[in-house]
Structures are given as C-alpha cells and as structure tokens.
Scaffold this motif. Structure first.
Motif, mmCIF file in Angstrom:
data_model
loop_
_atom_site.group_PDB
_atom_site.id
_atom_site.type_symbol
_atom_site.label_atom_id
_atom_site.label_comp_id
_atom_site.label_asym_id
_atom_site.label_seq_id
_atom_site.Cartn_x
_atom_site.Cartn_y
_atom_site.Cartn_z
ATOM 1 N N VAL A 184 0.842 -1.196 0.000
ATOM 2 C CA VAL A 184 0.000 0.000 0.000
ATOM 3 C C VAL A 184 0.876 1.245 0.000
ATOM 4 O O VAL A 184 1.796 1.372 0.814
ATOM 5 N N GLY A 185 0.598 2.152 -0.931
ATOM 6 C CA GLY A 185 1.352 3.395 -0.996
ATOM 7 C C GLY A 185 2.668 3.311 -1.743
ATOM 8 O O GLY A 185 3.379 4.314 -1.866
ATOM 9 N N ALA A 186 3.010 2.129 -2.259
ATOM 10 C CA ALA A 186 4.288 1.970 -2.955
ATOM 11 C C ALA A 186 4.255 2.658 -4.316
ATOM 12 O O ALA A 186 3.225 2.697 -4.992
ATOM 13 N N VAL A 187 5.410 3.190 -4.720
ATOM 14 C CA VAL A 187 5.569 3.810 -6.035
ATOM 15 C C VAL A 187 6.546 2.955 -6.833
ATOM 16 O O VAL A 187 7.695 2.758 -6.428
ATOM 17 N N VAL A 188 6.086 2.421 -7.960
ATOM 18 C CA VAL A 188 6.978 1.663 -8.838
ATOM 19 C C VAL A 188 7.935 2.639 -9.513
ATOM 20 O O VAL A 188 7.510 3.661 -10.057
ATOM 21 N N THR A 189 9.233 2.331 -9.472
ATOM 22 C CA THR A 189 10.221 3.222 -10.086
ATOM 23 C C THR A 189 10.973 2.573 -11.249
ATOM 24 O O THR A 189 11.414 3.268 -12.160
ATOM 25 N N ARG A 190 11.097 1.241 -11.219
ATOM 26 C CA ARG A 190 11.830 0.555 -12.286
ATOM 27 C C ARG A 190 11.421 -0.906 -12.308
ATOM 28 O O ARG A 190 10.961 -1.446 -11.300
ATOM 29 N N ALA A 191 11.548 -1.548 -13.472
ATOM 30 C CA ALA A 191 11.174 -2.957 -13.596
ATOM 31 C C ALA A 191 12.063 -3.641 -14.622
ATOM 32 O O ALA A 191 12.626 -2.987 -15.509
#
Length: 313
Positions: A184-191
């Motif tokens: 919850v509340g996480a921001v994806v920055t790279r994959a």
C-alpha cells in the motif's frame, strides 16, 4: 513600525526535493480523457533516491496519489488533495540486458516494445497495443493480445510510503487479472521484463498486426481512456454492454463508443462527472439486463463536484 508579515508559499512547507513541486497544478490536460481538477501539490522527483528522501520527510497524514501516463484514469472534477506524484524525467530510461529489458516506470509501454524489437527480443510485442507506462502496467498487471505483465515481469523496484527502497521479485506481487499486490502506498520506479531472442521480421510483423487490430476495433484517435470495465469470467464486457443497448449512449459530453462499446469518449465538452456517471449508468443497465455486475477497469480518483447531466441515446 512593525514590518508586515510575509506570506509563505504552500510549496515552501513541503519537504525539499531536487525535482519540482507545484501547488494547485491542473491535471486534466495530462490525462487521455482531458478532464479533471487540480492537484493540491504535484511532485515530480528527479530520481528514486530523491523520491525516497521526499517521502521519508513527508508527514504520514498527508495523502499520496501516484499517476503515470494517465491513460486509464478519470481524475474527478474537484481535483486531488494532498500530494500527487508523477514520474517523468529520470524514470524513462530503457536498457537491454542479457535476456530482457530494464526500464523506468515512466517509460511508455509502446516504447519498451519498440526497444525490445530493435534488439531482436520477442515476448513484449503485446505492449505496443497497451496505452500507458510501465509503472501503471505493473500496478494493474496490464495485458492484451494474448499476454500480460505476469508473463514477463522479472522484478520491480519500489519506493514505499515511508521512503524505503526495495526490489521485489514478481512472485511477491501475486499478479492476477488486472491486479497486483504491491505494498500500500508503494511507487513503482523501475522494472525488468524477460524476453527471448527472436526473428526481428516476425517480431515486427506481430507488432504491425497488433497495431492494425487496435486501430480497426478501438477509438484510438479519440479522447478516451482504454477499456472501461474488466471482462467478467468467461464473458466479454463489450458484448454485455452492447446487449444492454448501451452502444452510443450519452451523458453530457460523454459517450459510449460506437466502434467499441467498452470505451467511453469525451466528445469535446465532457466533465469527469459526465464520464463516471455514464459508466455507472452502463453498469446499472447491464446489471438489469443480464444480472452481471461490471467492475471498473479505469481508475477514478479525486473529489467530485456535484453536477447532473441527462442520459440519452
């Protein structure tokens, strides 16, 4: 004589950021529907470390909303309170590594597929038919044309609401149809996306097929937001909508697409309330006609402004 007190900019009360912070930032123009209110604070960090530092210092009672390419999103007319994070520069890098693609969360899906094709890597062609960015694709396990993110995602890097940075294997997200279990509340920055060596001609041919099919069946040149409702198990949402007599249905400046009736359109003067209200009317009519409750695939966020528009055919 006492000097007059100077007013303090609300931006000055935010934690420091190397990127940009803008107060009362209009958001409608960045969405594919071209509707919606303003962000109380729009935050564009310069890097994952910059974002992490900002979130660590941000008081926990301040709400945080993340938006990406805003291709599958309705921002309500009253705007969004708190902080809105939008990744841009610093999050668009795409690199080819051994058997895959590493990409920033703001990299567009179509651009990632094109980089893979240029490198002779197969398995990511489906992304050329999905509007949006990689961060959003991970968050909703986006898919089309026979594949989805669950089939190719290796790992994802995130920044948590408390400012922590971590890398999670795809298995930890428990990806399912249009859903991921991101913290919850996480921001994806790279994959990182897996791919396999392939014939560049066949890859290009498959991408051309996808683009042609999308152009022939979807209102790609309209102000729209992609598929409105998720397909119920064993059914097609568009068939249920069509069968309930909703093709071409209107509300204010919003319309159910005549070409593909699981798409809503802003015909030019729609508000977010028009679009969301029309979607709810479609859900009501489908339920009445079929007993099936359609689930929204488009996200609706922010505060509404009371407004009523007539529904018509």
């Amino acid at each position: 004589m006492m000097a007059a007190a100077k007013s303090v900019s609300p931006v000055a009360e935010m934690p420091t950021l190397k990127g940009r912070i803008q107060a009362e930032a209009p958001l409608g123009a960045v969405t594919w529907f071209r509707v919606g209110g303003a962000a109380e604070f729009l935050v564009k960090p310069s890097s994952a470390a910059d974002l992490a530092q900002f979130l660590r210092a941000l008081p926990p009672e301040i709400t945080v909303t993340v938006i990406g390419a805003a291709s599958n999103l309705i921002i309500r007319d009253g705007g969004i309170s708190g902080v809105v994070i939008r990744l841009a520069r610093g999050f668009t890098t795409i690199t080819v590594d051994d058997g895959g693609i590493v990409c920033g969360a703001a990299a567009l899906d179509v651009t990632v597929s094109e980089h893979a094709a240029a490198a002779g890597l197969a398995g990511l062609e489906f992304l050329c038919g999905i509007p949006g960015s990689i961060g959003g694709a991970v968050a909703m396990n986006a898919g089309a044309y026979g594949s989805d993110m669950a089939a190719c995602l290796d790992w994802v890097e995130i920044v948590t609401r408390s400012g922590g940075q971590m890398r999670l294997p795809a298995a930890d997200l428990h990806l399912s149809y249009r859903h991921s279990n991101l913290p919850v509340g996480a921001v994806v920055t790279r994959a990182r996306l897996r791919a396999t060596p392939g014939d560049t001609r066949l890859i290009a041919s498959r991408m051309a097929e996808i683009r042609a099919a999308r152009a022939a069946t979807q209102p790609v040149r309209a102000r729209t937001g992609g598929s409105t409702f998720a397909n119920p198990p064993g059914m097609k949402a568009w068939e249920l909508i069509d069968g309930a007599g909703c093709r071409g249905l209107t509300r204010g400046g919003a319309q159910v697409s005549e070409l593909h009736c699981n798409f809503l359109l802003n015909t030019g003067e729609a508000t977010a309330a028009d679009l969301e209200g029309l979607g709810e009317e479609v859900r009501r009519r489908v339920l009445a006609a079929t007993g099936v409750t359609l689930d929204w695939e488009i996200k609706r966020i922010g505060q509404p402004i009371a407004r009523v528009a007539e529904v018509g055919q």
